[in-house]
Design a protein around this motif. Structure first.
Motif, PDB file in Angstrom:
ATOM      1  N   ASN A 282       0.844  -1.322   0.179  1.00 64.42           N
ATOM      2  CA  ASN A 282       0.046  -0.055  -0.070  1.00 64.42           C
ATOM      3  C   ASN A 282       0.988   1.199   0.014  1.00 64.42           C
ATOM      4  O   ASN A 282       0.285   2.194  -0.596  1.00 64.42           O
ATOM      5  CB  ASN A 282      -0.942   0.145   1.185  1.00 64.42           C
ATOM      6  CG  ASN A 282      -2.015  -0.873   0.967  1.00 64.42           C
ATOM      7  OD1 ASN A 282      -2.512  -1.374   0.116  1.00 64.42           O
ATOM      8  ND2 ASN A 282      -2.493  -1.532   2.167  1.00 64.42           N
ATOM      9  N   MET A 283       1.898   1.146   0.726  1.00 61.59           N
ATOM     10  CA  MET A 283       2.978   2.434   0.663  1.00 61.59           C
ATOM     11  C   MET A 283       3.321   2.492  -0.646  1.00 61.59           C
ATOM     12  O   MET A 283       3.637   3.682  -1.096  1.00 61.59           O
ATOM     13  CB  MET A 283       3.801   2.000   1.682  1.00 61.59           C
ATOM     14  CG  MET A 283       4.972   3.085   1.678  1.00 61.59           C
ATOM     15  SD  MET A 283       6.437   2.800   2.612  1.00 61.59           S
ATOM     16  CE  MET A 283       7.355   1.568   1.622  1.00 61.59           C
ATOM     17  N   LEU A 284       3.794   1.433  -1.513  1.00 64.71           N
ATOM     18  CA  LEU A 284       4.582   1.685  -2.726  1.00 64.71           C
ATOM     19  C   LEU A 284       3.357   2.029  -3.541  1.00 64.71           C
ATOM     20  O   LEU A 284       3.754   2.746  -4.541  1.00 64.71           O
ATOM     21  CB  LEU A 284       4.761   0.214  -3.105  1.00 64.71           C
ATOM     22  CG  LEU A 284       6.064  -0.235  -2.559  1.00 64.71           C
ATOM     23  CD1 LEU A 284       6.568  -1.624  -2.975  1.00 64.71           C
ATOM     24  CD2 LEU A 284       7.378   0.764  -2.646  1.00 64.71           C
ATOM     25  N   ARG A 285       2.055   1.766  -3.623  1.00 65.26           N
ATOM     26  CA  ARG A 285       0.980   2.288  -4.306  1.00 65.26           C
ATOM     27  C   ARG A 285       0.932   3.846  -4.498  1.00 65.26           C
ATOM     28  O   ARG A 285       0.295   4.438  -5.176  1.00 65.26           O
ATOM     29  CB  ARG A 285      -0.235   1.489  -4.068  1.00 65.26           C
ATOM     30  CG  ARG A 285      -0.359   0.333  -4.419  1.00 65.26           C
ATOM     31  CD  ARG A 285      -1.730  -0.382  -4.312  1.00 65.26           C
ATOM     32  NE  ARG A 285      -1.741  -1.656  -4.735  1.00 65.26           N
ATOM     33  CZ  ARG A 285      -1.576  -2.938  -3.813  1.00 65.26           C
ATOM     34  NH1 ARG A 285      -1.487  -2.455  -2.648  1.00 65.26           N
ATOM     35  NH2 ARG A 285      -1.716  -4.240  -4.264  1.00 65.26           N
ATOM     36  N   GLN A 290       7.131   6.906 -11.599  1.00 68.35           N
ATOM     37  CA  GLN A 290       8.687   7.171 -11.457  1.00 68.35           C
ATOM     38  C   GLN A 290       9.302   7.047 -10.362  1.00 68.35           C
ATOM     39  O   GLN A 290      10.618   6.293 -10.407  1.00 68.35           O
ATOM     40  CB  GLN A 290       8.895   8.705 -11.965  1.00 68.35           C
ATOM     41  CG  GLN A 290      10.102   9.147 -12.223  1.00 68.35           C
ATOM     42  CD  GLN A 290      10.910   8.489 -13.519  1.00 68.35           C
ATOM     43  OE1 GLN A 290      10.307   8.369 -14.502  1.00 68.35           O
ATOM     44  NE2 GLN A 290      11.986   7.698 -13.109  1.00 68.35           N
ATOM     45  N   ASP A 291       8.807   7.223  -9.177  1.00 72.65           N
ATOM     46  CA  ASP A 291       9.732   6.819  -7.828  1.00 72.65           C
ATOM     47  C   ASP A 291       9.572   5.266  -7.974  1.00 72.65           C
ATOM     48  O   ASP A 291      10.721   4.876  -7.541  1.00 72.65           O
ATOM     49  CB  ASP A 291       8.614   7.356  -6.775  1.00 72.65           C
ATOM     50  CG  ASP A 291       8.870   8.983  -6.656  1.00 72.65           C
ATOM     51  OD1 ASP A 291       9.789   9.379  -7.023  1.00 72.65           O
ATOM     52  OD2 ASP A 291       7.789   9.538  -5.983  1.00 72.65           O
ATOM     53  N   ARG A 292       8.927   4.525  -8.225  1.00 70.11           N
ATOM     54  CA  ARG A 292       8.757   3.164  -8.212  1.00 70.11           C
ATOM     55  C   ARG A 292       9.669   2.608  -9.129  1.00 70.11           C
ATOM     56  O   ARG A 292      10.466   1.641  -9.039  1.00 70.11           O
ATOM     57  CB  ARG A 292       7.232   2.502  -8.399  1.00 70.11           C
ATOM     58  CG  ARG A 292       6.324   2.573  -7.367  1.00 70.11           C
ATOM     59  CD  ARG A 292       5.135   1.460  -7.322  1.00 70.11           C
ATOM     60  NE  ARG A 292       4.516   1.851  -8.497  1.00 70.11           N
ATOM     61  CZ  ARG A 292       3.344   2.671  -8.437  1.00 70.11           C
ATOM     62  NH1 ARG A 292       2.695   3.329  -7.538  1.00 70.11           N
ATOM     63  NH2 ARG A 292       2.879   3.140  -9.670  1.00 70.11           N
ATOM     64  N   HIS A 293       9.732   3.264 -10.367  1.00 70.11           N
ATOM     65  CA  HIS A 293      10.686   2.781 -11.336  1.00 70.11           C
ATOM     66  C   HIS A 293      12.081   2.850 -10.772  1.00 70.11           C
ATOM     67  O   HIS A 293      13.008   2.195 -11.041  1.00 70.11           O
ATOM     68  CB  HIS A 293      10.592   3.584 -12.633  1.00 70.11           C
ATOM     69  CG  HIS A 293      11.498   3.290 -13.789  1.00 70.11           C
ATOM     70  ND1 HIS A 293      12.611   3.808 -14.002  1.00 70.11           N
ATOM     71  CD2 HIS A 293      11.402   2.182 -14.575  1.00 70.11           C
ATOM     72  CE1 HIS A 293      13.287   3.332 -14.892  1.00 70.11           C
ATOM     73  NE2 HIS A 293      12.516   2.359 -15.362  1.00 70.11           N
TER      74      HIS A 293
END
Length: 321
Positions: A282-285, A290-293
């Motif tokens: 949930n935090m990653l969502r 771009q941040d996740r990439h």
């Protein structure tokens, strides 16, 4: 003899030491209430998630014992957090207590700045200590902040109670590394004593006598009952708080047997982290694509390691598209 809240008659203090529990008690003739915590496997687990230098491990152990003492004042459903931010070699410590007895913590430090023989106060340095309580019942949140002035956690706790709670309080903390045939392990203990009279304070007219200089003796005008209780509590030795062969009940009896001490049911303390796969997902969502990439590792997955328990969880970036 020692009394129990669920027994009509007094009985001998138990000789059996118990680890990872918190023992509430009261000295009714002196209007005293308190908590005694003894930590074994729980604190050892917290202190061995990382390869802390011994001085840092002792400091984190003190913070864990203090958090257990203060967190136990929270209702059965709530959270308590101790957090430091300072300019010393150990610039941040975070310890969480989830009622009724889940404990976790970690320390951030710069090993290159740690010198042999540094005191706990020198390791922490100057900064502030924040104590935060959250109640699930009504979503209330309270926070107290006190300065860290080159002293240890016990003195910072005394300052907090004087400034924020205005309750006469005494805190004693101890940490030790024990060596047994099974190996080396950490232990910690703590004592919290508070003066909570139903009647207004009575004037003090007696000197506290030969109590240790480190007792944090009360100022002129404080009550005789608190002076007596503080002088007795200040005789506690570090080894009595961490000795696995010396029970908490025997310690309380040795301190307060002349006045009589009542003990209440113990509360179990366990090392437990609140991190979970769903919580981290949930935090990653909440991050931008771009941040996740930018978080994708060489193996094509997003890896997240919990600061508290060091559990590594990996996620497929496609799960968040």
């Amino acid at each position: 003899m020692i009394g129990r809240a669920d027994e009509a008659n007094a009985r001998p203090a138990s000789p059996f030491a118990e680890d990872d529990n918190l023992l509430p008690f009261a000295v009714e003739p002196l209007d005293l209430r308190g908590r005694l915590v003894r930590l074994g496997p729980a604190v050892n687990s917290i202190l061995t998630h990382y390869d802390y230098p011994p001085a840092v491990a002792r400091l984190l152990g003190e913070a864990a014992a203090l958090t257990a003492l203060l967190g136990s004042l929270v209702e059965s459903h709530g959270r308590f957090q101790l957090q430091t931010r300072s300019d010393g070699p150990v610039d941040m410590i975070v310890v969480d207590f989830d009622a009724p007895g889940k404990l976790r913590g970690f320390a951030r430090y710069d090993e290159s700045r740690i010198l042999a023989g540094m005191s706990p106060g020198a390791l922490i340095g100057q900064g502030h200590l924040a104590l935060t309580m959250e109640r699930d019942r009504d979503a209330a949140r309270y926070q107290g902040v006190v300065p860290l002035e080159g002293d240890g956690f016990a003195e910072a706790a005394h300052r907090y109670f004087r400034q924020s709670e205005q309750i006469p309080s005494y805190v004693r903390l101890a940490v030790a590394e024990s060596v047994t045939p099974a190996g080396r392990s950490w232990r910690a203990g703590g004592l919290l004593l508070q003066y909570l009279p139903e009647a207004p304070l009575r004037p003090r007219d007696l000197d506290p006598g030969d109590a240790p200089e480190s007792a944090g003796l009360p100022e002129e005008g404080e009550d005789d009952a608190w002076v007596e209780g503080l002088s007795l509590a200040a005789t506690t030795q570090d080894h009595e708080l961490v000795d696995p062969g010396f029970s908490g009940e025997r310690l309380l009896y040795s301190l307060f047997h002349e006045r009589g001490v009542t003990v209440y049911p113990t509360r179990e303390i366990v090392e437990s982290c609140r991190c979970s796969t769903d919580r981290i997902a949930n935090m990653l969502r909440s991050f931008t694509p771009q941040d996740r990439h930018d978080m994708i590792g060489d193996n094509g997955r997003i890896g997240v390691t919990c600061e508290f328990c060091r559990t590594l969880r990996e996620f497929d970036p496609a799960d968040f598209d």
